[in-house]
Design a protein around this motif. Structure first.
Motif, mmCIF file in Angstrom:
data_model
loop_
_atom_site.group_PDB
_atom_site.id
_atom_site.type_symbol
_atom_site.label_atom_id
_atom_site.label_comp_id
_atom_site.label_asym_id
_atom_site.label_seq_id
_atom_site.Cartn_x
_atom_site.Cartn_y
_atom_site.Cartn_z
ATOM 1 N N LEU A 183 72.536 36.723 12.202
ATOM 2 C CA LEU A 183 73.888 36.978 12.696
ATOM 3 C C LEU A 183 74.193 38.472 12.630
ATOM 4 O O LEU A 183 74.728 39.048 13.577
ATOM 5 C CB LEU A 183 74.919 36.193 11.883
ATOM 6 C CG LEU A 183 76.343 36.316 12.399
ATOM 7 C CD1 LEU A 183 76.529 35.450 13.637
ATOM 8 C CD2 LEU A 183 77.341 35.928 11.331
ATOM 9 N N VAL B 264 77.641 35.262 18.222
ATOM 10 C CA VAL B 264 78.162 36.632 18.209
ATOM 11 C C VAL B 264 78.894 36.944 19.512
ATOM 12 O O VAL B 264 79.935 37.607 19.493
ATOM 13 C CB VAL B 264 77.036 37.652 17.931
ATOM 14 C CG1 VAL B 264 77.475 39.069 18.255
ATOM 15 C CG2 VAL B 264 76.608 37.560 16.476
ATOM 16 N N LYS C 57 77.573 44.502 19.540
ATOM 17 C CA LYS C 57 78.864 45.178 19.363
ATOM 18 C C LYS C 57 78.933 46.510 20.102
ATOM 19 O O LYS C 57 80.016 47.019 20.365
ATOM 20 C CB LYS C 57 79.181 45.376 17.882
ATOM 21 C CG LYS C 57 78.356 46.447 17.192
ATOM 22 C CD LYS C 57 78.752 46.594 15.734
ATOM 23 C CE LYS C 57 77.997 47.730 15.068
ATOM 24 N NZ LYS C 57 78.436 47.923 13.677
ATOM 25 N N PHE D 285 75.006 40.802 15.749
ATOM 26 C CA PHE D 285 76.283 41.511 15.787
ATOM 27 C C PHE D 285 76.059 43.001 16.033
ATOM 28 O O PHE D 285 76.716 43.603 16.883
ATOM 29 C CB PHE D 285 77.058 41.295 14.480
ATOM 30 C CG PHE D 285 78.405 41.960 14.467
ATOM 31 C CD1 PHE D 285 79.482 41.385 15.113
ATOM 32 C CD2 PHE D 285 78.602 43.168 13.810
ATOM 33 C CE1 PHE D 285 80.731 41.994 15.115
ATOM 34 C CE2 PHE D 285 79.835 43.789 13.801
ATOM 35 C CZ PHE D 285 80.905 43.197 14.457
ATOM 36 N N GLU E 164 72.431 32.397 17.041
ATOM 37 C CA GLU E 164 73.286 33.460 16.509
ATOM 38 C C GLU E 164 73.757 34.404 17.612
ATOM 39 O O GLU E 164 74.863 34.937 17.542
ATOM 40 C CB GLU E 164 72.557 34.247 15.409
ATOM 41 C CG GLU E 164 72.481 33.539 14.078
ATOM 42 C CD GLU E 164 71.423 32.442 14.003
ATOM 43 O OE1 GLU E 164 71.408 31.711 13.004
ATOM 44 O OE2 GLU E 164 70.612 32.301 14.945
#
Length: 115
Positions: free
Chosen positions: A44, A7, A52, A48, A3
């Motif tokens: 995920l 991402v 981010k 993220f 994941e």
């Protein structure tokens, strides 16, 4: 945990799209995740939210739409959306089926904030 790499690729796509559209930020990211994609939604989301930070998507909300398994029977022609994760045709019981959807993950949409 794949994941993290998913991402990272997703954020690259988001950054590229935001740059192409002169967006100063991304406020919403919508992804479609098939039940057979191998992607764990909670992992995920965690990845993220971790990666981010410091990107154009730093304040973005991640929306995950889970796509059910959809198959087509090659014997009777019936298309079925499956609740359970098996390839058995609910119409005739055949295993001669083909996956129509539910095995992919893709970026579905973005909400951008432009200048």
């Amino acid at each position: 945990m794949h994941e993290f790499s998913i991402v990272q690729s997703l954020l690259t796509l988001i950054e590229d799209y935001a740059r192409e559209n002169n967006a100063k930020s991304v406020t919403k990211v919508v992804v479609s995740i098939g039940v057979l994609s191998g992607v764990e939604p909670h992992l995920l989301e965690m990845a993220f939210n971790t990666f981010k930070e410091g990107t154009v998507a730093e304040k973005a909300e991640l929306i995950m739409e889970i796509e059910k398994l959809k198959i087509k029977c090659m014997d009777c022609g019936k298309e079925s959306e499956k609740e359970e994760l098996n390839m058995l045709c609910p119409g005739c019981g055949s295993l001669n089926t083909q996956i129509i959807s539910g095995q992919d993950m893709f970026l579905k949409s973005l909400e951008l904030e432009v200048d």
